[in-house]
Design an enzyme around this catalytic site. Structure first.
Site, short mmCIF file in Angstrom:
data_model
loop_
_atom_site.label_atom_id
_atom_site.label_comp_id
_atom_site.label_asym_id
_atom_site.label_seq_id
_atom_site.Cartn_x
_atom_site.Cartn_y
_atom_site.Cartn_z
N HIS A 197 -35.69 -76.15 -95.24
CA HIS A 197 -36.31 -75.43 -96.36
C HIS A 197 -37.64 -74.80 -95.98
O HIS A 197 -38.22 -74.09 -96.81
CB HIS A 197 -36.49 -76.36 -97.56
CG HIS A 197 -35.27 -76.51 -98.38
ND1 HIS A 197 -35.04 -75.81 -99.54
CD2 HIS A 197 -34.16 -77.28 -98.21
CE1 HIS A 197 -33.88 -76.14 -100.05
NE2 HIS A 197 -33.32 -77.04 -99.26
N HIS A 240 -35.11 -83.37 -88.55
CA HIS A 240 -34.79 -83.25 -89.97
C HIS A 240 -33.32 -83.44 -90.28
O HIS A 240 -32.96 -84.24 -91.15
CB HIS A 240 -35.23 -81.88 -90.49
CG HIS A 240 -34.92 -81.69 -91.95
ND1 HIS A 240 -35.62 -82.33 -92.94
CD2 HIS A 240 -33.96 -80.97 -92.58
CE1 HIS A 240 -35.12 -82.01 -94.11
NE2 HIS A 240 -34.11 -81.18 -93.93
N ASN A 252 -38.20 -53.08 -123.21
CA ASN A 252 -39.50 -52.76 -123.82
C ASN A 252 -40.04 -51.40 -123.38
O ASN A 252 -41.15 -51.03 -123.73
CB ASN A 252 -40.52 -53.85 -123.51
CG ASN A 252 -40.73 -54.02 -122.01
OD1 ASN A 252 -40.18 -53.28 -121.20
ND2 ASN A 252 -41.54 -55.00 -121.64
N HIS A 295 -40.51 -50.49 -115.97
CA HIS A 295 -40.00 -51.37 -114.93
C HIS A 295 -39.24 -52.53 -115.59
O HIS A 295 -39.38 -52.78 -116.78
CB HIS A 295 -41.10 -51.88 -114.01
CG HIS A 295 -42.27 -52.46 -114.73
ND1 HIS A 295 -43.50 -51.85 -114.76
CD2 HIS A 295 -42.40 -53.59 -115.48
CE1 HIS A 295 -44.34 -52.57 -115.48
NE2 HIS A 295 -43.70 -53.63 -115.93
N GLU A 302 -35.69 -59.25 -118.79
CA GLU A 302 -34.82 -58.11 -119.09
C GLU A 302 -33.59 -58.11 -118.19
O GLU A 302 -32.48 -57.78 -118.62
CB GLU A 302 -35.61 -56.81 -118.93
CG GLU A 302 -36.71 -56.62 -119.96
CD GLU A 302 -37.62 -55.46 -119.64
OE1 GLU A 302 -38.22 -54.90 -120.57
OE2 GLU A 302 -37.76 -55.11 -118.44
#
Length: 678
Positions: free
Chosen positions: A229, A280, A649, A653, A658
């Site tokens: 990660h 890991h 709105n 952008h 949205e």
């Protein structure tokens, strides 16, 4: 006599009932755990699929202008090691002013132990470190990491004991609890943190700052390994990129750029007394510690795919030529006619016979048919390698038509330092992504989509080859926080408690003394019970009402066992609230979006400048990729109309809400359409 018989039968009946009850609980726990792991593995596979899908679109799209080329270069963030000149630009943190109203921790370098301790305390009370100090700390951490070898050597001769911690995944409370129980780092108390510091949890930035601070204070006693990660491509999906941009809106992009380079410099493994290997993920039948010790880890920018800066113009031109004759090539997995994951592996070189047992698995492939594997040769020319990757359905990375020379490339070639090879990348993927299995042998880890499953014989062979006693790895959540396997030669340690859900697992860490005997330490004993005094103190510390909570206990808490309170059921009862359909909050509605995780990842990929919004130009360029892939001709006016329909709105952008709402509306309309058809 009759009474004794009845008593015996009653006891046997109770015992039988109890055993069945325990068996049902164990079966329920086992099934729940399997579900949690399946969800996690599915998320990792989705990450790989999304990455490969967009890679395929990019590789099969011919830019018609410089703007389109720039957009493609930014789409997945720059997959090359940042240059020295770029790192010097990160030093402009000195020009960032810290306002007088700032009440958080302040840092000065070189760091002292008190600075690191104060940082822990500040984060404990939810204070935030100013962006100037974040950049300063990251820059100093990078300078230190550059000097470290790929495999750190640690000795118990200089410390009383060495504490090894596993995945933390942004859970600051677990890190603070480890320091509380085990003690803060010091010359007598060394630590090794085994990767996966970030993602999933909400305090990944704070964990990194604490770890880097103690690493600078105690460079000989505090060590960090890289996890899977610690990768900017993985961070796009699992939350770290979003966390940084949310906490540092002004300087977030600069912090992410510097973090990408810092992650590349993290060591790959740690060796304790030349006997205990800490890494890991795991190993494979191809793992070569001598090779890992010599490769240039900084060039492995991401384990999601192998890309070197020497993929030159010839390969791009060859990719275009093959693109025109793609009818005879197997289709990638994400095309409609594909029914599986037709990806490939490389055949190990015959010069290293001990590596011929398995073809390395990487995060974007699964084995091909054995007849196709015979075509692959490890030391083939780059041009041939790229052609084979195309035949296997791998994404091909096309360079700019007019590439600009980089100063560091000239320096690298002048010094005779080779770029990272496919072999080097596969070795790093294996040690960061692999998992142990009970069966003998070594096979591709198709569940995760990366690394391999390695058996006891693979572990034993590696231990004998390098004269090791056992391995310590992380990477997998375990119910008790740890697990031995392979005849106690492999120890998995996982330090993030409640990883899947509250009560799902314990966190643990392991302590190694001079005898190198592992001593497992758990976090809190999760009995679910606390004393009445602790309960009253905890409630007052949260509410600050000054009320006599012990006297009010009968009105608030109904269950009490041996003067102890079962706080989990109490909290669960407090959380039970009835919501009417009309009063559902927007935050709850967001949780109802289907495929929300995938959509958020796609949004962040389209948001190539990490501004938090998709501009009209970014939307247009991405849609051209889709239309090119689907062989549909869409005019710019249609694309603009589509963007405006999503921009609810009308501010010019598209924000994340949205974007998600548009897909929710489409999902609703599709559902209604199906219902009407029925």
């Amino acid at each position: 006599m009759q009474v004794d018989v009845l008593t015996f039968k009653a006891a046997a009946l109770i015992q039988r009932w109890y055993r069945r009850y325990v068996a049902r609980l164990e079966m329920r726990r086992h099934c729940t755990w399997s579900i949690f792991q399946s969800i996690e593995d599915a998320g990792q596979q989705d990450q790989v699929k999304l990455h490969n899908f967009f890679s395929y679109l990019v590789d099969h799209f011919t830019p018609s202008s410089h703007n389109e080329r720039d957009f493609l270069n930014r789409m997945f963030t720059e997959e090359r090691p940042p240059q020295d000149s770029e790192m010097e630009n990160c030093r402009d943190y000195e020009s960032i002013e810290v306002p007088d109203s700032y009440t958080g921790p302040r840092l000065s370098f070189p760091l002292l132990p008190d600075h690191a301790t104060a940082l822990v305390e500040a984060f404990r009370v939810k204070q935030r470190l100013h962006a100037r100090y974040v950049l300063n700390l990251l820059y100093e951490a990078r300078k230190h990491l550059v000097q470290l070898p790929n495999i750190n050597r640690v000795s118990t001769c200089y410390s009383e004991e060495i504490t090894v911690c596993g995945d933390l995944h942004g859970q600051l409370d677990d890190l603070i609890f480890i320091f509380y129980k085990n003690g803060l780092p010091s010359p007598e108390r060394a630590y090794v943190f085994n990767g996966d510091f970030v993602d999933r949890g909400k305090d990944s930035v704070e964990i990194l700052m604490v770890l880097f601070a103690f690493m600078l204070v105690y460079p000989k006693e505090f060590h960090l390994n890289r996890g899977n990660h610690e990768d900017h491509m993985v961070n796009l999906r699992y939350g770290f990129t979003k966390e940084v941009m949310h906490k540092y809106k002004t300087h977030g992009k600069k912090i992410l750029k510097l973090l990408q380079d810092v992650f590349c410099w993290l060591p790959l493994a740690t060796l304790v007394d030349e006997k205990v290997l800490i890494l890991h993920g795991g190993v494979s039948d191809m793992t070569d510690l001598e090779f890992l010790a010599k490769l240039d880890r900084h060039k492995i920018v991401s384990t999601m795919r192998c890309k070197t800066r020497k993929e030159h113009k010839k390969q791009a031109e060859k990719g275009k030529a093959n693109q025109t004759s793609s009818a005879g090539r197997p289709s990638p997995w994400f095309l409609p006619e594909s029914h599986s994951l037709p990806t490939s592996t490389l055949r190990p070189s015959s010069q290293k016979a001990h590596r011929a047992g398995r073809s390395s698995s990487v995060p974007c492939r699964v084995p091909l048919d054995p007849n196709e594997l015979s075509h692959w040769v490890r030391h083939s020319m780059d041009l041939e390698l790229e052609r084979c990757r195309q035949q296997a359905g791998f994404p091909v990375i096309k360079e700019k038509e007019e590439p600009l020379p980089l100063a560091s490339e000239v320096d690298s070639e002048a010094e005779g330092r080779p770029e990272p090879t496919q072999e080097a990348w596969r070795q790093v993927v294996d040690i960061l992504w692999s998992d142990p299995m009970a069966q003998e042998g070594c096979k591709a880890n198709t569940v995760r989509g990366g690394g391999c499953y390695f058996g006891p014989n693979v572990t034993e062979r590696l231990l004998q080859k390098y004269n090791l006693q056992f391995l310590i790895r992380s990477h997998e959540c375990k119910p008790e926080g740890y697990e031995f396997c392979h005849s106690r030669k492999v120890l998995t340690i996982f330090s993030a408690s409640n990883y899947y859900e509250v009560g799902s697992n314990r966190g643990a860490y392991v302590k190694l003394g001079p005898a190198l005997t592992p001593h497992i330490k758990h976090d809190k004993d999760k009995t679910g019970l606390i004393t009445l005094s602790d309960w009253a103190a905890a409630v007052e510390s949260v509410l600050h009402l000054g009320l006599p909570w012990r006297m009010l206990r009968p009105q608030l808490v109904s269950s009490l066992t041996d003067n102890k309170l079962e706080y989990k059921s109490w909290l669960k009862n407090l959380a039970k609230e009835q919501f009417s359909h009309e009063n559902i909050q927007s935050s709850l509605l967001e949780a109802l979006y289907r495929n929300r995780s995938n959509l958020e990842t796609i949004f962040r990929i389209m948001d190539s400048d990490h501004s938090g919004f998709i501009s009209l130009d970014e939307f247009r360029q991405t849609w051209k990729l889709f239309s090119s892939h689907m062989n549909t001709d869409v005019t710019d006016d249609c694309i603009c109309d589509l963007a405006r329909s999503i921009d609810f709105n009308k501010d010019g952008h598209i924000d994340i809400n949205e974007f998600l709402e548009a897909f929710r509306l489409v999902e609703q309309s599709c559902s209604k359409g199906y219902a009407s058809d029925c």
